[in-house]
Design a protein around this motif. Structure first.
Motif, PDB file in Angstrom:
ATOM      1  N   ALA A 171      28.178  10.549   7.734  1.00  0.00           N
ATOM      2  CA  ALA A 171      29.489  11.184   7.570  1.00  0.00           C
ATOM      3  C   ALA A 171      30.102  11.519   8.926  1.00  0.00           C
ATOM      4  O   ALA A 171      31.307  11.323   9.143  1.00  0.00           O
ATOM      5  CB  ALA A 171      29.350  12.445   6.724  1.00  0.00           C
ATOM      6  N   ALA A 172      29.278  12.015   9.852  1.00  0.00           N
ATOM      7  CA  ALA A 172      29.783  12.366  11.183  1.00  0.00           C
ATOM      8  C   ALA A 172      30.331  11.142  11.902  1.00  0.00           C
ATOM      9  O   ALA A 172      31.422  11.178  12.490  1.00  0.00           O
ATOM     10  CB  ALA A 172      28.673  13.019  12.004  1.00  0.00           C
ATOM     11  N   VAL A 173      29.598  10.034  11.859  1.00  0.00           N
ATOM     12  CA  VAL A 173      30.038   8.802  12.529  1.00  0.00           C
ATOM     13  C   VAL A 173      31.331   8.286  11.905  1.00  0.00           C
ATOM     14  O   VAL A 173      32.273   7.888  12.625  1.00  0.00           O
ATOM     15  CB  VAL A 173      28.934   7.727  12.441  1.00  0.00           C
ATOM     16  N   LEU A 174      31.412   8.283  10.582  1.00  0.00           N
ATOM     17  CA  LEU A 174      32.616   7.792   9.903  1.00  0.00           C
ATOM     18  C   LEU A 174      33.828   8.657  10.232  1.00  0.00           C
ATOM     19  O   LEU A 174      34.932   8.139  10.473  1.00  0.00           O
ATOM     20  CB  LEU A 174      32.385   7.764   8.390  1.00  0.00           C
ATOM     21  N   LEU A 175      33.633   9.967  10.261  1.00  0.00           N
ATOM     22  CA  LEU A 175      34.755  10.868  10.545  1.00  0.00           C
ATOM     23  C   LEU A 175      35.245  10.741  11.988  1.00  0.00           C
ATOM     24  O   LEU A 175      36.434  10.899  12.266  1.00  0.00           O
ATOM     25  CB  LEU A 175      34.354  12.317  10.258  1.00  0.00           C
ATOM     26  N   VAL A 176      34.329  10.452  12.896  1.00  0.00           N
ATOM     27  CA  VAL A 176      34.714  10.352  14.306  1.00  0.00           C
ATOM     28  C   VAL A 176      35.401   9.015  14.611  1.00  0.00           C
ATOM     29  O   VAL A 176      36.404   8.969  15.341  1.00  0.00           O
ATOM     30  CB  VAL A 176      33.479  10.541  15.217  1.00  0.00           C
ATOM     31  N   PHE A 177      34.895   7.921  14.041  1.00  0.00           N
ATOM     32  CA  PHE A 177      35.379   6.601  14.450  1.00  0.00           C
ATOM     33  C   PHE A 177      36.328   5.927  13.452  1.00  0.00           C
ATOM     34  O   PHE A 177      37.152   5.110  13.863  1.00  0.00           O
ATOM     35  CB  PHE A 177      34.185   5.664  14.704  1.00  0.00           C
ATOM     36  N   LEU A 206      36.344  17.478  12.572  1.00  0.00           N
ATOM     37  CA  LEU A 206      35.388  17.762  11.501  1.00  0.00           C
ATOM     38  C   LEU A 206      34.113  16.943  11.691  1.00  0.00           C
ATOM     39  O   LEU A 206      33.000  17.441  11.496  1.00  0.00           O
ATOM     40  CB  LEU A 206      36.021  17.449  10.146  1.00  0.00           C
ATOM     41  N   GLY A 207      34.271  15.677  12.105  1.00  0.00           N
ATOM     42  CA  GLY A 207      33.105  14.842  12.378  1.00  0.00           C
ATOM     43  C   GLY A 207      32.263  15.378  13.515  1.00  0.00           C
ATOM     44  O   GLY A 207      31.027  15.388  13.445  1.00  0.00           O
ATOM     45  N   VAL A 208      32.926  15.841  14.573  1.00  0.00           N
ATOM     46  CA  VAL A 208      32.203  16.448  15.701  1.00  0.00           C
ATOM     47  C   VAL A 208      31.446  17.693  15.236  1.00  0.00           C
ATOM     48  O   VAL A 208      30.304  17.929  15.638  1.00  0.00           O
ATOM     49  CB  VAL A 208      33.182  16.798  16.843  1.00  0.00           C
ATOM     50  N   LEU A 209      32.095  18.477  14.376  1.00  0.00           N
ATOM     51  CA  LEU A 209      31.461  19.691  13.865  1.00  0.00           C
ATOM     52  C   LEU A 209      30.221  19.358  13.032  1.00  0.00           C
ATOM     53  O   LEU A 209      29.178  20.015  13.167  1.00  0.00           O
ATOM     54  CB  LEU A 209      32.462  20.473  13.009  1.00  0.00           C
ATOM     55  N   VAL A 210      30.315  18.326  12.198  1.00  0.00           N
ATOM     56  CA  VAL A 210      29.163  17.902  11.398  1.00  0.00           C
ATOM     57  C   VAL A 210      28.038  17.421  12.313  1.00  0.00           C
ATOM     58  O   VAL A 210      26.861  17.740  12.108  1.00  0.00           O
ATOM     59  CB  VAL A 210      29.560  16.793  10.405  1.00  0.00           C
ATOM     60  N   PHE A 211      28.413  16.657  13.356  1.00  0.00           N
ATOM     61  CA  PHE A 211      27.403  16.166  14.305  1.00  0.00           C
ATOM     62  C   PHE A 211      26.699  17.326  15.009  1.00  0.00           C
ATOM     63  O   PHE A 211      25.465  17.339  15.130  1.00  0.00           O
ATOM     64  CB  PHE A 211      28.070  15.262  15.343  1.00  0.00           C
ATOM     65  N   LEU A 212      27.468  18.318  15.471  1.00  0.00           N
ATOM     66  CA  LEU A 212      26.870  19.463  16.160  1.00  0.00           C
ATOM     67  C   LEU A 212      26.000  20.289  15.210  1.00  0.00           C
ATOM     68  O   LEU A 212      24.963  20.833  15.618  1.00  0.00           O
ATOM     69  CB  LEU A 212      27.969  20.340  16.772  1.00  0.00           C
ATOM     70  N   ALA A 213      26.417  20.369  13.944  1.00  0.00           N
ATOM     71  CA  ALA A 213      25.597  21.079  12.956  1.00  0.00           C
ATOM     72  C   ALA A 213      24.259  20.370  12.763  1.00  0.00           C
ATOM     73  O   ALA A 213      23.204  21.012  12.675  1.00  0.00           O
ATOM     74  CB  ALA A 213      26.349  21.182  11.631  1.00  0.00           C
ATOM     75  N   CYS A 214      24.298  19.037  12.702  1.00  0.00           N
ATOM     76  CA  CYS A 214      23.059  18.248  12.595  1.00  0.00           C
ATOM     77  C   CYS A 214      22.177  18.464  13.823  1.00  0.00           C
ATOM     78  O   CYS A 214      20.953  18.604  13.716  1.00  0.00           O
ATOM     79  CB  CYS A 214      23.386  16.764  12.448  1.00  0.00           C
ATOM     80  N   LEU A 215      22.810  18.483  14.996  1.00  0.00           N
ATOM     81  CA  LEU A 215      22.072  18.679  16.245  1.00  0.00           C
ATOM     82  C   LEU A 215      21.420  20.062  16.268  1.00  0.00           C
ATOM     83  O   LEU A 215      20.255  20.204  16.684  1.00  0.00           O
ATOM     84  CB  LEU A 215      23.022  18.527  17.429  1.00  0.00           C
ATOM     85  N   TYR A 216      22.144  21.070  15.795  1.00  0.00           N
ATOM     86  CA  TYR A 216      21.603  22.439  15.772  1.00  0.00           C
ATOM     87  C   TYR A 216      20.420  22.523  14.807  1.00  0.00           C
ATOM     88  O   TYR A 216      19.379  23.110  15.134  1.00  0.00           O
ATOM     89  CB  TYR A 216      22.690  23.417  15.348  1.00  0.00           C
ATOM     90  N   ALA A 217      20.573  21.917  13.634  1.00  0.00           N
ATOM     91  CA  ALA A 217      19.486  21.933  12.657  1.00  0.00           C
ATOM     92  C   ALA A 217      18.261  21.200  13.203  1.00  0.00           C
ATOM     93  O   ALA A 217      17.121  21.667  13.054  1.00  0.00           O
ATOM     94  CB  ALA A 217      19.947  21.301  11.349  1.00  0.00           C
TER      95      ALA A 217
END
Length: 345
Positions: free
Chosen positions: A108-114, A132-143
Motif C-alpha cells: 500500500a505504501a509503494v502504491l500510494l507513493v508512486f 499518506l503513503g510516506v506515513l504508512v511507510f514510516l509506520a511500518c518502519l517504526y513497527a
C-alpha cells in the motif's frame, strides 16, 4: 564511514545501560541502533566501492524482499496452525494478521507513493496520497524497529547468566486444562525443578513459589495445581509455598514477593516462565521494584511466533504514552511537509 560514529555511540550506551540493569527495554533499542548503523555503514561502503559490489547490494535488497515474503507466508501458515490447535481467539490470530500486514502495508505504501503521479488526479490529491503513503511507510518502519528491539533483546536477555543459587524460585502460572498442569506450564515447572535440584547436597535449597490464581474458566487456582505437580516430583513440602490469588504477571511478582518475605527468604529471586515471556516478565519485575531476574523454559515451536507477537503487543500497550508521542511526532512531521508543499514557492 561516518555512520560508524553513531554505531559506536549506541554500542557504548548499550553496554553501560545493560551493566546498570539488564531488565531495560532501552537496551534493545541501543543494540538495534548499533547493529543498524553498522549494517548501513557496511552497505554504503560496498555500494561506493565498485559497480560489481553495487550489484551485490541490489541483489541483497532483492533477497531481503524475498525473505520478507517468505516470512509473511510462514506467519500466515502459523496463524492457521494456531487456530487449528489452540482455538479461535484474537491472540491466536496475531501471526496470521501479522503475515497479511507484512505484505499489505508495504505494498500500500509503494502504491500510494508512486501510483498517484501516473494518474490524472489533481496535484493536491496526489500530494495528499503520497503523504499518506510516506506515513504508512514510516509506520511500518517504526513497527519493524520496535519489534526488532524487543525480539533481539528478548533472545539476548534469555541467555543472560543469572545466579545458580537463588533464595527463591518463583514459577509464573498460565492456564490450566481441566484443572491440571498442561505441557506449557509443565515446562516452567520442570525448569524450576532442574534449578532446585542443581543445588549441592548439604546446601540450603531455594523455596519454590508456584504463582497463579483461579481464572474464570478454571476449577481451582493455578498455584495449587502447580504445587501439587512439584510435590509429585519429590520436592520437600517444606520448600513449596504456593501463591494462589494473582490474576496477572504483575500480581504474580508482587504477591509472590510477599510469600517469599513471609517465609523469611528475602534474598535473591529467580523467576521462571517460558522463553517468549522472559523479557516482559523482567521489565515488570523492575517496574514493581523487585530485583528478581528471569529465566525461560522451552516452548513448542508452533506456539512461539504468536506468543512473541502477543508479548510485543503487550509491551507496546504498556508503553502507550511513549509510543503515542513517537507516532504523533511522525504524523506531525509528515503533515508539516504536506502543508509546506501546498505553499507557493
Amino acid at each position: 564511514m561516518t555512520l560508524l560514529v553513531p554505531a559506536a555511540v549506541f554500542a557504548i550506551l548499550y553496554v553501560v545501560s545493560r551493566r546498570r540493569d539488564a531488565r531495560r527495554l532501552r537496551n534493545g533499542v541501543f543494540l538495534v541502533g548499533a547493529l543498524g548503523a553498522l549494517l548501513l555503514a557496511g552497505v554504503l561502503e560496498l555500494a561506493a566501492a565498485s559497480a560489481l559490489l553495487q550489484l551485490v547490494v541490489v541483489l541483497g535488497f532483492g533477497l531481503a524482499g524475498v525473505l520478507i515474503l517468505v516470512l509473511a507466508v510462514f506467519l500466515v501458515a502459523n496463524g492457521v496452525t494456531m487456530l487449528r490447535l489452540e482455538g479461535r481467539s484474537l491472540g491466536n490470530l496475531l501471526s496470521l494478521l501479522a503475515g497479511l500486514a507484512l505484505v499489505a502495508l508495504p505494498t500500500a505504501a509503494v502504491l500510494l507513493v508512486f501510483l498517484p503521479a501516473r494518474t490524472a488526479l489533481p496535484s493536491g490529491v496526489v500530494t495528499v496520497l503520497v503523504s499518506l503513503g510516506v506515513l504508512v511507510f514510516l509506520a511500518c518502519l517504526y513497527a519493524a524497529a520496535t519489534f526488532a528491539a524487543f525480539g533481539l533483546y528478548s533472545l539476548v536477555y534469555s541467555r543472560y547468566r543469572h545466579t545458580d543459587r537463588p533464595d527463591a524460585l518463583v514459577v509464573l502460572g498460565s492456564g490450566l486444562i481441566r484443572g491440571e498442569v498442561p505441557p506449557l506450564l509443565r515446562s516452567r515447572l520442570d525448569r524450576a525443578l532442574a534449578i532446585y535440584r542443581s543445588v549441592p547436597v548439604g546446601t540450603r535449597r531455594p523455596i519454590l513459589v508456584p504463582s497463579g490464581g483461579q481464572g474464570s474458566d478454571e476449577p481451582r487456582p493455578e498455584g495449587e495445581a502447580m504445587a501439587e505437580y512439584l510435590l509429585a516430583q519429590g520436592v520437600d513440602p517444606a520448600d513449596v509455598h504456593p501463591e494462589t490469588a494473582s490474576t496477572s504477571t504483575r500480581e504474580n511478582l508482587v504477591l509472590s514477593r510477599e510469600v517469599q518475605h513471609a517465609t523469611g527468604r528475602g534474598g535473591s529471586t529467580l523467576v521462571v516462565t517460558n522463553d517468549y515471556h522472559v523479557l516482559r516478565a523482567a521489565l515488570l519485575a523492575r517496574a514493581v521494584g523487585s530485583d528478581a531476574q528471569v529465566v525461560g523454559s522451552p516452548t513448542a515451536a508452533y506456539y512461539v511466533p504468536s506468543a512473541f507477537l502477543r508479548e510485543y503487543v503487550a509491551i507496546m500497550v504498556e508503553h502507550k504514552r511513549l509510543n503515542a508521542v513517537a507516532i504523533a511526532a511522525v504524523v506531525a512531521f509528515v503533515a508539516l511537509l504536506t502543508v509546506v508543499s501546498f505553499l507557493p514557492v
